[in-house]
Design a protein around this motif. Structure first.
Motif, short mmCIF file in Angstrom:
data_model
loop_
_atom_site.label_atom_id
_atom_site.label_comp_id
_atom_site.label_asym_id
_atom_site.label_seq_id
_atom_site.Cartn_x
_atom_site.Cartn_y
_atom_site.Cartn_z
N TYR A 125 0.83 -1.20 0.00
CA TYR A 125 0.00 0.00 0.00
C TYR A 125 0.87 1.25 0.00
O TYR A 125 0.60 2.21 -0.74
N SER A 126 1.89 1.27 0.81
CA SER A 126 2.77 2.44 0.90
C SER A 126 3.43 2.74 -0.44
O SER A 126 3.51 3.90 -0.87
N ARG A 127 3.90 1.70 -1.12
CA ARG A 127 4.53 1.89 -2.42
C ARG A 127 3.54 2.39 -3.45
O ARG A 127 3.85 3.28 -4.25
N ALA A 128 2.32 1.84 -3.44
CA ALA A 128 1.29 2.28 -4.40
C ALA A 128 0.87 3.72 -4.14
O ALA A 128 0.67 4.51 -5.07
N ALA A 129 0.75 4.10 -2.87
CA ALA A 129 0.38 5.48 -2.54
C ALA A 129 1.48 6.44 -2.96
O ALA A 129 1.21 7.55 -3.45
N ALA A 130 2.73 6.06 -2.78
CA ALA A 130 3.85 6.91 -3.21
C ALA A 130 3.85 7.07 -4.72
O ALA A 130 4.15 8.16 -5.23
N ARG A 131 3.52 6.00 -5.46
CA ARG A 131 3.43 6.11 -6.92
C ARG A 131 2.32 7.08 -7.33
O ARG A 131 2.50 7.89 -8.25
N ASN A 132 1.17 7.01 -6.64
CA ASN A 132 0.08 7.95 -6.93
C ASN A 132 0.53 9.39 -6.73
O ASN A 132 0.25 10.25 -7.56
N GLU A 133 1.20 9.65 -5.63
CA GLU A 133 1.64 11.01 -5.35
C GLU A 133 2.72 11.46 -6.33
O GLU A 133 2.77 12.63 -6.71
N ALA A 134 3.59 10.55 -6.76
CA ALA A 134 4.61 10.89 -7.75
C ALA A 134 3.96 11.26 -9.07
O ALA A 134 4.39 12.21 -9.74
N ARG A 135 2.93 10.54 -9.45
CA ARG A 135 2.19 10.88 -10.68
C ARG A 135 1.56 12.26 -10.56
O ARG A 135 1.57 13.04 -11.50
N TYR A 136 0.99 12.53 -9.39
CA TYR A 136 0.38 13.85 -9.18
C TYR A 136 1.42 14.95 -9.29
O TYR A 136 1.21 15.96 -9.95
N ARG A 137 2.57 14.77 -8.65
CA ARG A 137 3.62 15.78 -8.72
C ARG A 137 4.11 15.97 -10.14
O ARG A 137 4.40 17.09 -10.56
N ALA A 138 4.21 14.87 -10.90
CA ALA A 138 4.64 14.98 -12.30
C ALA A 138 3.63 15.79 -13.11
O ALA A 138 4.00 16.60 -13.97
N LEU A 139 2.34 15.62 -12.84
CA LEU A 139 1.32 16.38 -13.54
C LEU A 139 1.37 17.86 -13.18
O LEU A 139 1.25 18.72 -14.04
N THR A 140 1.53 18.15 -11.91
CA THR A 140 1.52 19.55 -11.49
C THR A 140 2.80 20.27 -11.87
O THR A 140 2.77 21.47 -12.14
N GLU A 141 3.92 19.57 -11.93
CA GLU A 141 5.17 20.21 -12.34
C GLU A 141 5.23 20.42 -13.85
O GLU A 141 5.94 21.29 -14.32
N ALA A 142 4.47 19.62 -14.61
CA ALA A 142 4.47 19.73 -16.05
C ALA A 142 3.76 21.00 -16.51
O ALA A 142 3.99 21.50 -17.60
N GLU A 143 2.88 21.55 -15.68
CA GLU A 143 2.12 22.74 -16.07
C GLU A 143 2.96 23.97 -16.13
O GLU A 143 3.80 24.33 -15.49
#
Length: 143
Positions: A125-143
């Motif tokens: 669960y911890s690894r999957a949650a970290a992947r979700n947050e990394a995807r979110y950060r990648a989306l917000t930094e791409a803007e």
């Protein structure tokens, strides 16, 4: 009676003695780890103070929904796996007939066997949650 003198009683000079001041409080913290860097980042649960853009608020809501879905999925999976583990032990009578150090094997399996399952689910669960947050950060930094 106690052998200690009353702190309010006058001393040899005639002035009352005062109890010593307690030591000042000291805050004890853990040594510098990655936790300090994580807390320095902006929180993903609320928009920035200067006003969030529409895409960013959509991303935040999407992240919250995906983390909730992930948590529910892993909790349900853990409950199902634990139930199946317990049923396998209950429905196998040989575990009740086998003793280890005077304790039925079924009791030992229940006492010790669930912990590796819980740790595994927690790590996944911890690894999957970290992947979700990394995807979110990648989306917000791409803007």
């Amino acid at each position: 009676m106690s052998d200690q003198p009353d702190p309010r009683a006058p001393d040899a000079e005639g002035s009352p003695t005062t109890p010593p001041e307690p030591p000042a409080r000291v805050r004890v913290t853990a040594p510098g780890t990655g936790a300090a860097a994580a807390s320095a980042r902006r929180s993903v649960s609320r928009p920035p103070a200067d006003g969030a853009s529409a895409p960013e608020s959509v991303y935040v809501r999407s992240l919250i929904r995906s983390q909730l879905r992930l948590g529910i999925t892993y909790a349900a999976g853990f409950a199902l796996a634990t139930t199946l583990f317990v049923l396998a032990i209950v429905l196998t009578p040989v575990f009740d007939d086998t003793f280890v150090f005077g304790v039925p094997l079924s009791w030992l399996l229940l006492a010790v066997g669930v912990y590796p399952l819980a740790i595994t689910v927690g790590v996944l669960y911890s690894r999957a949650a970290a992947r979700n947050e990394a995807r979110y950060r990648a989306l917000t930094e791409a803007e």
